[in-house]
Scaffold this motif. Structure first.
Motif, PDB file in Angstrom:
ATOM      1  N   UNK A 227      12.672  -2.978   2.597  1.00  0.00           N
ATOM      2  CA  UNK A 227      13.286  -3.975   3.494  1.00  0.00           C
ATOM      3  C   UNK A 227      14.226  -4.909   2.751  1.00  0.00           C
TER       4      UNK A 227
ATOM      5  N   UNK B 100       0.859  -1.179   0.000  1.00  0.00           N
ATOM      6  CA  UNK B 100       0.000   0.000   0.000  1.00  0.00           C
ATOM      7  C   UNK B 100       0.892   1.224   0.000  1.00  0.00           C
TER       8      UNK B 100
ATOM      9  N   UNK C 269       0.493   5.522   0.120  1.00  0.00           N
ATOM     10  CA  UNK C 269      -0.355   6.721   0.117  1.00  0.00           C
ATOM     11  C   UNK C 269       0.495   7.886  -0.367  1.00  0.00           C
TER      12      UNK C 269
ATOM     13  N   UNK D 242      -5.457  -1.156  -6.977  1.00  0.00           N
ATOM     14  CA  UNK D 242      -6.669  -0.394  -6.661  1.00  0.00           C
ATOM     15  C   UNK D 242      -6.264   0.984  -6.156  1.00  0.00           C
TER      16      UNK D 242
ATOM     17  N   UNK E  17       3.974   9.505   1.087  1.00  0.00           N
ATOM     18  CA  UNK E  17       4.177   9.922   2.483  1.00  0.00           C
ATOM     19  C   UNK E  17       3.848   8.813   3.475  1.00  0.00           C
ATOM     20  N   UNK E  18       3.285   7.734   3.013  1.00  0.00           N
ATOM     21  CA  UNK E  18       2.960   6.651   3.939  1.00  0.00           C
ATOM     22  C   UNK E  18       2.743   5.374   3.162  1.00  0.00           C
ATOM     23  N   UNK E  19       2.700   4.281   3.874  1.00  0.00           N
ATOM     24  CA  UNK E  19       2.444   3.032   3.168  1.00  0.00           C
ATOM     25  C   UNK E  19       2.851   1.825   3.973  1.00  0.00           C
ATOM     26  N   UNK E  20       2.750   0.698   3.331  1.00  0.00           N
ATOM     27  CA  UNK E  20       3.023  -0.567   3.997  1.00  0.00           C
ATOM     28  C   UNK E  20       3.541  -1.557   2.952  1.00  0.00           C
TER      29      UNK E  20
ATOM     30  N   UNK F 279      -3.256   0.338  -3.591  1.00  0.00           N
ATOM     31  CA  UNK F 279      -3.060  -0.995  -3.021  1.00  0.00           C
ATOM     32  C   UNK F 279      -2.765  -1.930  -4.188  1.00  0.00           C
TER      33      UNK F 279
ATOM     34  N   UNK G 216      -4.516   6.629  -2.377  1.00  0.00           N
ATOM     35  CA  UNK G 216      -3.861   5.410  -1.869  1.00  0.00           C
ATOM     36  C   UNK G 216      -3.856   4.376  -2.991  1.00  0.00           C
TER      37      UNK G 216
ATOM     38  N   UNK H  78      -7.460   4.574  -4.597  1.00  0.00           N
ATOM     39  CA  UNK H  78      -8.578   5.181  -3.852  1.00  0.00           C
ATOM     40  C   UNK H  78      -8.263   6.647  -3.586  1.00  0.00           C
TER      41      UNK H  78
ATOM     42  N   UNK I  19       4.089  -4.637   3.478  1.00  0.00           N
ATOM     43  CA  UNK I  19       3.466  -5.964   3.686  1.00  0.00           C
ATOM     44  C   UNK I  19       1.983  -5.788   3.951  1.00  0.00           C
ATOM     45  N   UNK I  20       1.320  -5.134   3.053  1.00  0.00           N
ATOM     46  CA  UNK I  20      -0.107  -4.842   3.221  1.00  0.00           C
ATOM     47  C   UNK I  20      -0.930  -6.125   3.155  1.00  0.00           C
ATOM     48  N   UNK I  21      -1.855  -6.236   4.093  1.00  0.00           N
ATOM     49  CA  UNK I  21      -2.709  -7.427   4.097  1.00  0.00           C
ATOM     50  C   UNK I  21      -3.923  -7.145   3.226  1.00  0.00           C
TER      51      UNK I  21
END
Lengths: 251, 375
Positions: A207, A41, A43, A75, A231-234, A64, A62, A77, A236-238
């Motif tokens: 990582x 993910x 953002x 996707x 500015x943000x995110x993950x 994903x 965002x 958003x 390892x988004x589930x």
């Protein structure tokens, strides 16, 4: 005898030098592998600057994604402000390499409609088609030397396709092999006209050690520039079961 | 006339050169003071934020070296941590730096588990805390309230969702005063990270000894691969921004030291070249070579000491000014400790000695007869 020795010596030196240079196939494979993700993910804040210097109101969105070898899904958003809030664009690219795109609104569950993957997203220079990096799967790939961008060396890779349905026919990427990231990507149409240039301005390390773009600029043919900052995110988004439900339901 | 007065007179005789040398040294010292105090302040702000919460240990991912560690699913590790002896509470925290107003720089937004001990150290100045986990309400730090021009009852849009300002709080940690605070569940929703946290805060019981803490750390390393249990101080030490700011301040000390010594060296060398005749007369009058060395080194120490004092004052002014910049407010609080300021003063004296020693020896080695012939 002397000539043979010279040739042997030249051969001995030339071989490691040749081996150190990546081939187009290995570089393309590296890029394809680096893109694989079970879920991510990001953002980002997006600001468009028109050729006359007018800066449109920035917006947040965002993205994903799930990038597999056989299937890739994204996707987008809209987060804020009101003009993008709750607006979704989702797309899927399968083994047939076609990209199927839909757009829908959070407030109107039955509003799902087909969309063009090559269209500009929310009046910005962002294009969903570019996010799939479809050119890494094209059969024609060639290395065309190297370049230096912001102090980083990168290898120029030209990707071509004869697919008449593709909105982009040729892509020139400058790939930083260590970071597994294209620092500059130029997309051309079938008449070899430059459609847009995606230039990475700032990177962050993932990582895995590979680089990802933190800030980038998309400059279109008419000089409209779109600045994007993650500015943000993950990493390892589930991905939820319902994340791509509208895409699945629309089949 | 004593030696100090003589040295001062020599410096007064060339006011422009003296002023330029003092300015160059003071700028270098100011950079050292400003950067170091900010680097220490940044580190201390983070540590204070962690300490103020009463957290004894922090569990995070091993690879985390960013400002906030990368998120992970809390339930993957929380049950195992709760079962460790002496562990009283395990509380999740999720945080991000977000833009919440077009007129203000990004602020820290914290999500804390509702009803956990993390909230206890905060002093509510106005309003109330978010009443329940699912309430779209936030509490804001006093500094954030000032920066965002918000008060209780106002609305703030965060990541596309509207939140009502339920209360305004005060914390002993400046980072928290400049932050927005909501429940963990709300934070997970707006950042699209359901069930995830950046860190898990562990509160231990009062019987826990240092040996127990080390044993817990070892147990986490052994039983939870990929995770690490560290104290708040260790977490701050690992922070990439803290490490970069410290490295920058160390580099500045080194560069400022070298430049300062070279400036003094050049000034004193020029000075003794111009005063060869004068030094020759002093030696002819019976001045000992040791006294000439003392005079020249004394002059250079006076220069660097003056530069040091002015530089310290300038550095404090710069750091204080930066603290009040809109972009930095609520994120740094420069620390000026007396031992550090005295060390800087000591550094400037050392620069004077190093920069003035060679010119002083060169002057002392002059032969009076030869020096007197100099035009």
């Amino acid at each position: 005898m002397t000539m043979r020795c010279i040739l042997l010596l030249l051969g001995a030196f030339a071989l490691p030098a040749y081996a150190a240079e990546p081939t187009a196939a290995t570089l393309v494979e590296t890029m394809k592998q680096a893109r694989l993700s079970e879920g991510f993910e990001a953002r980002m804040e997006v600001a468009t600057i028109l050729p006359n210097g007018h800066r449109a109101m920035p917006f947040k969105l965002s993205v994903v994604g799930q990038i597999g070898a056989e299937r890739q899904r994204l996707r987008v958003r809209g987060i804020s402000p009101d003009k993008v809030r709750g607006r979704f664009v989702a797309a899927e690219r399968n083994a047939d390499e076609r990209i199927r795109t839909i757009a829908y609104d959070e407030q109107l569950p039955r509003s799902i409609e087909k969309a063009d993957p090559a269209a500009r997203l929310f009046d910005s220079g962002l294009v969903l088609w570019d996010m799939f990096g479809a050119w890494w799967s094209w059969p024609q790939q060639a290395i065309e030397g190297s370049d230096r961008i912001d102090g980083r060396t990168c290898t120029l890779v030209r990707s071509r396709t004869d697919d008449g349905t593709s909105p982009v026919r040729e892509v020139l990427s400058c790939v930083n092999g260590d970071g597994k990231l294209s620092l500059r990507t130029q997309l051309f149409d079938r008449r070899h006209r430059l459609l847009r240039t995606i230039a990475v301005k700032q990177t962050m390390r993932k990582e895995s050690g590979a680089l990802a773009a933190k800030k980038l600029t998309v400059t279109e043919a008419d000089r409209t520039a779109t600045e994007v900052e993650v500015y943000g995110g993950d990493e390892h988004y589930l991905v939820n079961a319902d994340t791509y439900a509208p895409l699945d339901n629309g089949k | 006339m004593n030696l100090l007065r003589f040295a001062l007179d020599n410096l007064y005789r060339r006011p422009a050169r003296t002023a330029l040398t003092v300015s160059a040294i003071s700028l270098g010292i100011a950079a050292v003071v400003a950067l170091t105090s900010i680097a220490w302040g940044f580190e201390a702000s983070w540590q204070k934020a962690n300490d103020a919460r009463g957290t004894d240990l922090i569990v995070t991912r091993i690879a985390s070296e960013n400002t906030m560690p990368s998120p992970f699913v809390a339930e993957q590790v929380k049950p195992a941590l709760s079962a460790i002896p002496h562990v009283r509470e395990v509380v999740g925290l999720l945080s991000e730096m977000l833009t919440v107003s077009e007129d203000a720089p990004p602020v820290f937004v914290f999500g804390w588990a509702h009803g956990s001990y993390l909230w206890e150290h905060l002093e509510l100045k106005n309003g109330r805390w978010p009443a329940e986990d699912g309430e779209a309400a936030i509490a804001i730090g006093s500094l954030a309230a000032e920066m965002l021009h918000k008060q209780v009852g106002d609305q703030i849009e965060i990541e596309g969702r509207m939140f009502g300002v339920a209360g305004i709080f005060e914390s002993s940690a400046m980072i928290e005063n400049g932050a927005l605070l909501m429940t963990l569940t709300q934070m997970q929703q707006i950042t699209d990270k359901p069930g995830k946290v950046n860190i898990l805060n562990i509160k231990l019981d009062s019987q826990t000894s240092e040996a127990d803490i080390e044993a817990i750390k070892a147990q986490v390393r052994k039983t939870l691969p990929g995770f690490i249990a560290i104290t708040s101080g260790e977490l701050v030490q690992k922070n990439a921004v803290v490490r970069i700011s410290k490295a920058m301040s160390n580099a500045t000390i080194l560069i400022a030291g070298l430049v300062g010594a070279l400036v003094v060296f050049n000034t004193m060398l020029m000075s003794i070249n111009e005063r060869t005749r004068e030094i020759g007369i002093l030696l002819a009058l019976g001045w000992q070579r040791r006294t000439v060395v003392k005079l020249i080194v004394g002059e250079s120490v006076i220069l660097t000491l003056a530069g040091g004092v002015i530089g310290i004052l300038l550095g404090i002014l710069i750091a204080t000014g930066l603290e009040h910049l809109e972009l930095m407010r609520g994120k740094i609080a420069a620390i000026f400790s007396f031992p550090f300021l005295f060390s800087v003063l000591g550094l400037s004296v050392l620069l004077g000695i190093c920069g003035g020693l060679y010119p002083a020896i060169k002057a002392a080695r002059l032969q009076p007869a030869q020096a007197l012939r100099q035009e």
